[in-house]
Write a protein that holds these residues in place. Structure first.
Motif, PDB file in Angstrom:
ATOM      1  N   THR A  36      13.756   0.485  -1.011  1.00  0.00           N
ATOM      2  CA  THR A  36      13.648   1.908  -0.688  1.00  0.00           C
ATOM      3  C   THR A  36      13.806   2.759  -1.836  1.00  0.00           C
ATOM      4  O   THR A  36      14.179   2.414  -2.908  1.00  0.00           O
ATOM      5  CB  THR A  36      14.953   2.359   0.281  1.00  0.00           C
ATOM      6  OG1 THR A  36      16.184   1.767  -0.457  1.00  0.00           O
ATOM      7  CG2 THR A  36      14.927   1.612   1.714  1.00  0.00           C
ATOM      8  N   PHE A  37      13.274   3.917  -1.795  1.00  0.00           N
ATOM      9  CA  PHE A  37      13.185   4.893  -2.840  1.00  0.00           C
ATOM     10  C   PHE A  37      14.226   6.242  -2.761  1.00  0.00           C
ATOM     11  O   PHE A  37      14.559   6.373  -3.921  1.00  0.00           O
ATOM     12  CB  PHE A  37      11.687   5.542  -3.158  1.00  0.00           C
ATOM     13  CG  PHE A  37      11.266   6.389  -3.988  1.00  0.00           C
ATOM     14  CD1 PHE A  37      11.080   5.589  -5.395  1.00  0.00           C
ATOM     15  CD2 PHE A  37      10.994   7.620  -4.049  1.00  0.00           C
ATOM     16  CE1 PHE A  37      10.950   6.303  -6.440  1.00  0.00           C
ATOM     17  CE2 PHE A  37      10.936   8.442  -5.322  1.00  0.00           C
ATOM     18  CZ  PHE A  37      10.735   7.568  -6.403  1.00  0.00           C
ATOM     19  N   THR A  38      14.527   6.407  -1.593  1.00  0.00           N
ATOM     20  CA  THR A  38      15.661   7.688  -1.430  1.00  0.00           C
ATOM     21  C   THR A  38      16.945   6.972  -0.844  1.00  0.00           C
ATOM     22  O   THR A  38      17.103   6.143  -0.403  1.00  0.00           O
ATOM     23  CB  THR A  38      14.884   8.755  -0.646  1.00  0.00           C
ATOM     24  OG1 THR A  38      14.556   8.049   0.768  1.00  0.00           O
ATOM     25  CG2 THR A  38      13.625   9.343  -1.019  1.00  0.00           C
ATOM     26  N   PHE A  39      17.927   7.994  -1.242  1.00  0.00           N
ATOM     27  CA  PHE A  39      19.249   7.597  -0.784  1.00  0.00           C
ATOM     28  C   PHE A  39      19.230   7.432   0.646  1.00  0.00           C
ATOM     29  O   PHE A  39      20.226   6.351   0.964  1.00  0.00           O
ATOM     30  CB  PHE A  39      20.116   8.732  -1.125  1.00  0.00           C
ATOM     31  CG  PHE A  39      20.095  10.130  -0.568  1.00  0.00           C
ATOM     32  CD1 PHE A  39      20.889   9.979   0.630  1.00  0.00           C
ATOM     33  CD2 PHE A  39      19.369  10.967  -0.947  1.00  0.00           C
ATOM     34  CE1 PHE A  39      20.730  11.268   1.509  1.00  0.00           C
ATOM     35  CE2 PHE A  39      18.976  12.055   0.009  1.00  0.00           C
ATOM     36  CZ  PHE A  39      19.833  12.249   1.047  1.00  0.00           C
ATOM     37  N   ASP A  40      18.630   7.820   1.394  1.00  0.00           N
ATOM     38  CA  ASP A  40      18.615   7.700   2.914  1.00  0.00           C
ATOM     39  C   ASP A  40      17.819   6.754   3.548  1.00  0.00           C
ATOM     40  O   ASP A  40      17.804   6.289   4.751  1.00  0.00           O
ATOM     41  CB  ASP A  40      18.303   8.833   3.588  1.00  0.00           C
ATOM     42  CG  ASP A  40      17.085   9.610   3.424  1.00  0.00           C
ATOM     43  OD1 ASP A  40      16.237   9.099   2.790  1.00  0.00           O
ATOM     44  OD2 ASP A  40      16.626  10.527   4.089  1.00  0.00           O
ATOM     45  N   GLY A  41      17.017   5.971   2.459  1.00  0.00           N
ATOM     46  CA  GLY A  41      16.151   4.880   3.037  1.00  0.00           C
ATOM     47  C   GLY A  41      14.811   5.318   3.796  1.00  0.00           C
ATOM     48  O   GLY A  41      14.173   4.459   4.469  1.00  0.00           O
ATOM     49  N   THR A  42      14.499   6.331   3.782  1.00  0.00           N
ATOM     50  CA  THR A  42      13.150   6.907   4.549  1.00  0.00           C
ATOM     51  C   THR A  42      11.983   6.745   4.005  1.00  0.00           C
ATOM     52  O   THR A  42      10.992   6.544   4.445  1.00  0.00           O
ATOM     53  CB  THR A  42      13.481   8.492   5.089  1.00  0.00           C
ATOM     54  OG1 THR A  42      13.616   9.373   3.653  1.00  0.00           O
ATOM     55  CG2 THR A  42      14.655   8.734   5.970  1.00  0.00           C
ATOM     56  N   TYR A  43      12.191   6.686   2.454  1.00  0.00           N
ATOM     57  CA  TYR A  43      10.727   6.345   1.853  1.00  0.00           C
ATOM     58  C   TYR A  43      10.946   4.834   1.382  1.00  0.00           C
ATOM     59  O   TYR A  43      12.025   4.397   0.920  1.00  0.00           O
ATOM     60  CB  TYR A  43      10.682   7.389   0.672  1.00  0.00           C
ATOM     61  CG  TYR A  43      10.177   8.616   0.852  1.00  0.00           C
ATOM     62  CD1 TYR A  43       9.082   9.054   0.442  1.00  0.00           C
ATOM     63  CD2 TYR A  43      10.947   9.175   1.821  1.00  0.00           C
ATOM     64  CE1 TYR A  43       8.318  10.194   0.634  1.00  0.00           C
ATOM     65  CE2 TYR A  43      10.369  10.837   1.979  1.00  0.00           C
ATOM     66  CZ  TYR A  43       9.175  11.104   1.372  1.00  0.00           C
ATOM     67  OH  TYR A  43       8.585  12.291   1.743  1.00  0.00           O
ATOM     68  N   HIS A  44       9.804   4.292   1.246  1.00  0.00           N
ATOM     69  CA  HIS A  44       9.662   2.828   0.861  1.00  0.00           C
ATOM     70  C   HIS A  44       8.873   2.993  -0.476  1.00  0.00           C
ATOM     71  O   HIS A  44       7.672   3.418  -0.443  1.00  0.00           O
ATOM     72  CB  HIS A  44       9.313   1.831   1.733  1.00  0.00           C
ATOM     73  CG  HIS A  44      10.306   1.605   2.936  1.00  0.00           C
ATOM     74  ND1 HIS A  44      11.145   0.384   2.617  1.00  0.00           N
ATOM     75  CD2 HIS A  44      11.054   2.250   3.876  1.00  0.00           C
ATOM     76  CE1 HIS A  44      11.994   0.469   3.722  1.00  0.00           C
ATOM     77  NE2 HIS A  44      11.982   1.654   4.333  1.00  0.00           N
ATOM     78  N   ARG A  45       8.982   1.849  -1.331  1.00  0.00           N
ATOM     79  CA  ARG A  45       8.072   1.948  -2.706  1.00  0.00           C
ATOM     80  C   ARG A  45       6.960   0.981  -2.217  1.00  0.00           C
ATOM     81  O   ARG A  45       6.785   0.293  -1.242  1.00  0.00           O
ATOM     82  CB  ARG A  45       8.943   1.033  -3.749  1.00  0.00           C
ATOM     83  CG  ARG A  45       9.975   1.655  -4.222  1.00  0.00           C
ATOM     84  CD  ARG A  45       9.848   2.738  -5.238  1.00  0.00           C
ATOM     85  NE  ARG A  45       8.854   2.772  -6.419  1.00  0.00           N
ATOM     86  CZ  ARG A  45       9.066   2.472  -7.536  1.00  0.00           C
ATOM     87  NH1 ARG A  45      10.270   2.376  -7.954  1.00  0.00           N
ATOM     88  NH2 ARG A  45       8.015   2.600  -8.356  1.00  0.00           N
ATOM     89  N   THR A  46       5.668   1.561  -2.716  1.00  0.00           N
ATOM     90  CA  THR A  46       4.489   0.944  -2.649  1.00  0.00           C
ATOM     91  C   THR A  46       4.024   0.451  -3.911  1.00  0.00           C
ATOM     92  O   THR A  46       4.166   0.922  -4.881  1.00  0.00           O
ATOM     93  CB  THR A  46       3.650   1.881  -1.900  1.00  0.00           C
ATOM     94  OG1 THR A  46       3.335   3.058  -2.661  1.00  0.00           O
ATOM     95  CG2 THR A  46       4.310   2.311  -0.391  1.00  0.00           C
ATOM     96  N   VAL A  47       2.955  -0.413  -3.755  1.00  0.00           N
ATOM     97  CA  VAL A  47       2.373  -0.898  -4.951  1.00  0.00           C
ATOM     98  C   VAL A  47       0.904  -0.719  -4.835  1.00  0.00           C
ATOM     99  O   VAL A  47       0.482  -1.377  -3.360  1.00  0.00           O
ATOM    100  CB  VAL A  47       2.519  -2.442  -5.346  1.00  0.00           C
ATOM    101  CG1 VAL A  47       1.573  -2.999  -6.287  1.00  0.00           C
ATOM    102  CG2 VAL A  47       3.960  -2.767  -5.713  1.00  0.00           C
ATOM    103  N   GLY A  48       0.119  -0.114  -5.756  1.00  0.00           N
ATOM    104  CA  GLY A  48      -1.348   0.157  -5.354  1.00  0.00           C
ATOM    105  C   GLY A  48      -2.295  -0.804  -5.947  1.00  0.00           C
ATOM    106  O   GLY A  48      -2.302  -1.032  -7.458  1.00  0.00           O
ATOM    107  N   PHE A  49      -3.197  -1.721  -5.531  1.00  0.00           N
ATOM    108  CA  PHE A  49      -3.976  -2.637  -6.011  1.00  0.00           C
ATOM    109  C   PHE A  49      -5.173  -2.160  -6.328  1.00  0.00           C
ATOM    110  O   PHE A  49      -5.881  -2.648  -6.875  1.00  0.00           O
ATOM    111  CB  PHE A  49      -4.099  -3.862  -4.968  1.00  0.00           C
ATOM    112  CG  PHE A  49      -2.473  -4.778  -5.102  1.00  0.00           C
ATOM    113  CD1 PHE A  49      -2.218  -5.407  -6.285  1.00  0.00           C
ATOM    114  CD2 PHE A  49      -1.842  -4.413  -4.197  1.00  0.00           C
ATOM    115  CE1 PHE A  49      -0.844  -6.091  -6.353  1.00  0.00           C
ATOM    116  CE2 PHE A  49      -0.727  -5.283  -4.163  1.00  0.00           C
ATOM    117  CZ  PHE A  49      -0.269  -6.051  -5.258  1.00  0.00           C
TER     118      PHE A  49
END
Length: 167
Positions: free
Chosen positions: A124-137
């Motif tokens: 997760t990226f934000t304190f509330d867990g609504t955003y998730h990290r992503t990887v761009g290939f």
């Protein structure tokens, strides 16, 4: 469901969905096994997009639903597939390959899209867990997105990596 050259699996299996065909790649450095994408229109198709979670208002399966489906089908003989962490997925990135990529070793990860769309992780990226990290290939960068956005998923199995800094 076997490693290449073991039991009925040939030493050089062809890419496919059959029990004796190449469907996964084992990373001998990290010890993680990774799902290989297909071009057959299935849930594993390289162009299939997912939300991070199931959302009833948009027609996207969630990443966890995809993992559950692959576990039920025993992809590569295993039933413990999961969405990787950000650091786990980063172990596959090959940033020495110029955009639009794909920035991954396509000898071991064929059918990886080179679009600007990124791939979900559980981190997760934000304190509330609504955003998730992503990887761009592909042409897109690493980043974060809310769960209802459409992204790719590449499943992993194996002991979670802890405190990974680099490979």
């Amino acid at each position: 469901g076997q490693k290449a050259g073991v039991a009925a699996c040939p030493a050089l299996p062809v890419l496919g969905l059959g029990s004796n065909q190449w469907g996964c790649t084992l990373d001998r450095v990290s010890g993680l096994m990774w799902e290989i994408k297909t071009i057959d229109g299935s849930n594993r198709d390289m162009n299939k997009l997912f939300g991070y979670t199931d959302y009833p208002l948009i027609p996207l399966d969630g990443a966890d639903t995809f993992a559950a489906t692959m576990n039920a089908s025993a992809l590569c003989g295993a039933a413990d597939w999961r969405v990787p962490t950000y650091m786990e997925l980063l172990t596959l990135a090959h940033y020495g390959i110029a955009a639009p990529g794909p920035r991954i070793d396509t000898a071991f990860f064929p059918h990886t899209p080179s679009t600007a769309t990124s791939t979900w992780t559980t981190t997760t990226f934000t304190f509330d867990g609504t955003y998730h990290r992503t990887v761009g290939f592909g042409a897109g960068p690493d980043g974060a997105a809310p769960g209802q956005f459409a992204r790719y998923v590449r499943l992993v199995r194996g002991a979670p990596l802890a405190n990974v800094e680099r490979f």
